[in-house]
Design a protein around this motif. Structure first.
Motif, short mmCIF file in Angstrom:
data_model
loop_
_atom_site.label_atom_id
_atom_site.label_comp_id
_atom_site.label_asym_id
_atom_site.label_seq_id
_atom_site.Cartn_x
_atom_site.Cartn_y
_atom_site.Cartn_z
N PHE A 92 10.80 9.66 3.86
CA PHE A 92 10.01 10.14 2.73
C PHE A 92 9.26 8.94 2.16
N LEU A 93 8.33 9.20 1.25
CA LEU A 93 7.50 8.14 0.67
C LEU A 93 7.72 8.06 -0.83
N LYS A 94 7.60 6.86 -1.34
CA LYS A 94 7.50 6.64 -2.79
C LYS A 94 6.13 6.01 -3.05
N PRO A 95 5.42 6.44 -4.10
CA PRO A 95 4.14 5.81 -4.39
C PRO A 95 4.33 4.40 -4.94
N SER A 96 3.32 3.56 -4.75
CA SER A 96 3.40 2.18 -5.23
C SER A 96 3.50 2.09 -6.75
N THR A 97 3.11 3.16 -7.44
CA THR A 97 3.18 3.19 -8.90
C THR A 97 4.61 3.28 -9.42
N THR A 98 5.59 3.47 -8.53
CA THR A 98 7.00 3.49 -8.96
C THR A 98 7.57 2.08 -9.15
N SER A 152 0.83 -1.20 0.00
CA SER A 152 0.00 0.00 0.00
C SER A 152 0.87 1.25 0.00
N LYS A 153 2.10 1.12 0.49
CA LYS A 153 3.02 2.27 0.51
C LYS A 153 4.46 1.80 0.66
N ILE A 154 5.38 2.69 0.26
CA ILE A 154 6.80 2.45 0.39
C ILE A 154 7.37 3.58 1.24
N VAL A 155 7.83 3.26 2.43
CA VAL A 155 8.42 4.24 3.33
C VAL A 155 9.94 4.14 3.19
N THR A 201 8.41 3.80 -12.51
CA THR A 201 9.58 2.91 -12.70
C THR A 201 10.75 3.24 -11.79
N PHE A 202 10.60 4.19 -10.87
CA PHE A 202 11.71 4.61 -10.00
C PHE A 202 11.86 3.75 -8.74
N CYS A 203 11.24 2.56 -8.74
CA CYS A 203 11.43 1.66 -7.59
C CYS A 203 11.52 0.20 -8.05
N PRO A 204 12.60 -0.17 -8.73
CA PRO A 204 12.82 -1.60 -9.01
C PRO A 204 12.88 -2.38 -7.70
N LEU A 205 12.26 -3.57 -7.71
CA LEU A 205 12.10 -4.34 -6.48
C LEU A 205 12.24 -5.82 -6.80
N GLY A 206 12.96 -6.55 -5.93
CA GLY A 206 13.04 -7.99 -6.13
C GLY A 206 14.46 -8.51 -5.99
N PRO A 207 14.76 -9.68 -6.56
CA PRO A 207 13.84 -10.51 -7.33
C PRO A 207 12.97 -11.42 -6.48
N LEU A 208 13.30 -11.55 -5.17
CA LEU A 208 12.56 -12.46 -4.30
C LEU A 208 12.53 -11.91 -2.89
N ILE A 209 11.81 -12.60 -2.02
CA ILE A 209 11.78 -12.27 -0.59
C ILE A 209 12.38 -13.43 0.19
#
Length: 261
Positions: A93-99, A66-69, A171-179
């Motif tokens: 600061f926050l980044k929106p999930s759309t990143t 829901s959010k990225i803190v 696209t400013f928040c690449p995430l992964g590849p796993l948890i």
């Protein structure tokens, strides 16, 4: 356990990576919703009769928060290289999930900026809804960890009084590849490479505020939902990317997050 989200047979799945480096899917894609991730019997939910090889799937973002803190200036040497005063409490600061984008997806270079920087970071995945957590209890609310690239329009960050624009482009928040749910977040090697050249090389032991202190501090400001992300800050060595560059962030016990711009 190591969890991964992926597309196979034209459908999104959540899966567990087994000891043979093969993926067994879960019965449901739990990581798309505000679900108590710490209250699921994954051994019962995994389909051991079905498996996928990595060559047959497309890896996607490992969670839908829901959010990225995000935490700024959480490594002493990073603050020094930016010539910024070190904080006496976490700078948020926050980044929106759309990143968010996933493994090997493209980072867009916005026409509005002239300097796009990489920032390799360890990211915390919240396991269940929480508020007002004490440091000694923080571990009980963490599901696991992944890798995050806090891509930043550095010239806009310097220009604006707030960091929102510089951090929030799609696209400013690449995430992964796993948890990975089982690791020691206080002692992990973290490395960033651009086109094969090492740019950041540090360890999470050099954080000013560790992951448990960050979770406690943030939870006393806002409610954190299951699946939310805390980006824990970047070490020294941040720098610009050019169109066509490939950036790879590797964190011990998690893997490598790879994207190009």
């Amino acid at each position: 356990m190591k969890f991964i989200r992926f597309i196979a047979e034209n459908k999104e799945h959540t899966g567990i990576i087994n000891k043979n480096n093969v993926i067994n899917p879960l019965n449901q894609d739990y990581f798309k919703y505000d679900t108590d991730l710490l209250n699921i019997d994954y051994e019962k939910e995994v389909n051991k009769n079905k498996n996928y090889n990595f060559k047959d799937i497309k890896i996607i973002e490992p969670i839908k928060p829901s959010k990225i803190v995000c935490v700024g200036l959480n490594y002493i040497e990073h603050g020094e290289e930016l010539e910024m005063e070190l904080p006496d409490e976490p700078k948020l600061f926050l980044k929106p999930s759309t990143t968010i984008i996933g493994q090997e997806e493209k980072i867009d270079y916005p026409s509005m900026t002239k300097q796009v920087d990489y920032e390799g970071e360890l990211a915390i995945i919240i396991g269940k809804k929480c508020k007002d957590i004490e440091v000694e209890n923080s571990k009980d609310y963490i599901f696991g960890y992944t890798i995050l690239n806090d891509v930043t329009a550095r010239d806009l960050q310097s220009k604006d009084e707030q960091w929102t624009r510089a951090k929030s482009f799609d696209t400013f928040c690449p995430l992964g590849p796993l948890i990975n749910t089982k690791l020691n977040p206080k002692n992990l090697n973290i490395k960033t490479e651009v086109n094969g050249l090492i740019k950041q090389d540090s360890n999470t032991s050099k954080m000013i505020f560790d992951v448990y202190e960050l979770l406690s501090f943030i939870s006393k400001i806002m409610t954190l939902n299951s699946g939310d992300i805390i980006a824990t800050g970047t070490p020294k060595g941040v720098g610009p990317l050019s169109i066509g560059d490939t950036v790879e962030i590797t964190i011990e016990d998690i893997g490598t997050l790879k994207n190009s711009i």
